[in-house]
Write a protein that holds these residues in place. Sequence first.
Motif, PDB file in Angstrom:
ATOM      1  N   GLU A 187       0.830  -1.204   0.000  1.00 37.92           N
ATOM      2  CA  GLU A 187       0.000   0.000   0.000  1.00 37.92           C
ATOM      3  C   GLU A 187       0.869   1.261   0.000  1.00 37.92           C
ATOM      4  O   GLU A 187       0.534   2.266  -0.636  1.00 37.92           O
ATOM      5  CB  GLU A 187      -0.942  -0.008   1.211  1.00 37.92           C
ATOM      6  N   ILE A 188       1.993   1.208   0.684  1.00 35.73           N
ATOM      7  CA  ILE A 188       2.932   2.330   0.659  1.00 35.73           C
ATOM      8  C   ILE A 188       3.526   2.484  -0.741  1.00 35.73           C
ATOM      9  O   ILE A 188       3.645   3.601  -1.260  1.00 35.73           O
ATOM     10  CB  ILE A 188       4.034   2.136   1.723  1.00 35.73           C
ATOM     11  N   ASN A 234       2.153   1.749  -3.521  1.00 39.81           N
ATOM     12  CA  ASN A 234       1.121   2.281  -4.403  1.00 39.81           C
ATOM     13  C   ASN A 234       0.840   3.760  -4.160  1.00 39.81           C
ATOM     14  O   ASN A 234       0.278   4.433  -5.037  1.00 39.81           O
ATOM     15  CB  ASN A 234      -0.169   1.468  -4.267  1.00 39.81           C
ATOM     16  N   GLU A 235       1.217   4.263  -3.001  1.00 39.82           N
ATOM     17  CA  GLU A 235       1.106   5.698  -2.759  1.00 39.82           C
ATOM     18  C   GLU A 235       2.224   6.472  -3.465  1.00 39.82           C
ATOM     19  O   GLU A 235       2.074   7.647  -3.780  1.00 39.82           O
ATOM     20  CB  GLU A 235       1.153   5.988  -1.256  1.00 39.82           C
ATOM     21  N   THR A 264       3.720   5.360  -6.461  1.00 40.68           N
ATOM     22  CA  THR A 264       3.471   5.279  -7.900  1.00 40.68           C
ATOM     23  C   THR A 264       2.351   4.271  -8.160  1.00 40.68           C
ATOM     24  O   THR A 264       2.254   3.257  -7.444  1.00 40.68           O
ATOM     25  CB  THR A 264       4.729   4.847  -8.675  1.00 40.68           C
ATOM     26  N   LYS A 272       4.554  10.154  -7.783  1.00 42.28           N
ATOM     27  CA  LYS A 272       4.592  11.494  -7.186  1.00 42.28           C
ATOM     28  C   LYS A 272       6.023  11.898  -6.858  1.00 42.28           C
ATOM     29  O   LYS A 272       6.307  13.076  -6.636  1.00 42.28           O
ATOM     30  CB  LYS A 272       3.703  11.556  -5.950  1.00 42.28           C
ATOM     31  N   ARG A 322       9.205   5.224   5.554  1.00 43.22           N
ATOM     32  CA  ARG A 322       7.810   4.943   5.903  1.00 43.22           C
ATOM     33  C   ARG A 322       7.612   3.496   6.347  1.00 43.22           C
ATOM     34  O   ARG A 322       6.891   3.226   7.312  1.00 43.22           O
ATOM     35  CB  ARG A 322       6.898   5.262   4.716  1.00 43.22           C
TER      36      ARG A 322
END
Length: 348
Positions: free
Chosen positions: A88-89, A91-92, A94, A113, A127
């Motif tokens: 999930e990290i 996917n945040e 890219t 991003k 993270r």
Amino acid sequence: MDNVILHVDMDAFFASVEQRDNPDIKGKPVIVGGISERGVVSTCSYEARKYGVHSAMPMFMAREKCPNGIFVSGRYGKYAKVSQEIFEIFNEVTPLVEPVSIDEGFLDLSQGKIKDGIEAARYIKNRVFKEVGLTLSIGISYNKFLAKLASEWNKPNGIKEIRKEMIPDILFPLPISKVHGLGKVSVAKLNNMGIYYIEELYKMPKEFYIEYLGKNGIEIYDRIRGIDGRKVELIRERKSIGKERTLKFDTKNKEELREYIKEFSFEIEEILNRKNVSGKTVTLKFKTKDFENHTRSKTLNYYIGTQIEIYKVAEELLDSEELKEEVRLIGVSISSFKETEVQQMSLL
């Protein structure tokens, strides 16, 4: 501008989760897998690796090499949840994330991003450590082959970038076994010719690759020159999803083979959940020591997707086999897919 590809590989994933959840075993040789004498090692901590323990090793050998090791039966459901948190990290960062297995994946930063590889790698590592409590190693480059190679460079908890201007010199000292696409048979064949390092292979003419390495020869020729056209695939249109492994030691012991099947079933469930699909045909694949391939399949009249269900069918297929020769490779796959129906709970 060149692509920026990250290969992220979690450090000794199963063992690291166990050490995180039990501080008393942190910094100690932890060995995860089937804990019976006939079991096999799924993974082990870096402390255990110093004793010569490695994944796919029979448990009795691991106990001989590391008698003071801490042997833990795998909690595969737990590992799947932790893996999901980590992805999930990713996917945040890219939307272009390609899971390779439960503990590794490729990220393409072209739509991310964060466009800079080093910056993205540090962001992900910080993270994951802060929110999940685990370390991982990240390789950065302009293609998948070099990114994966870079992720192995500074393990554990490392970052390594391979830039275009470093090629081919940075590859020359590496053994040819590091080249994606060169299997054990090809490596042994090349070693018998006196070719042990990439620099020695690099000097050979293109015709040599075709003659001695067959249909993959040109890909190998290109890769050691820094060329790899494979893309990071967000969605793979697969006819099947599976896992397989070449064993360190050939065996006819079904208890050992069941341990592999259990681990594969767990990883397949995790991939099915990511893709929101289920399947109804389970296939068991094995290769004997004389390189004969065998496949056995069973198609159900209903769809399945959990580790328990997949393992049950694969185990039945294994139990129905009379293994006359020792097995050198074992694998499980599932096919005949449909999208899994997700029920939305009413807010009322």
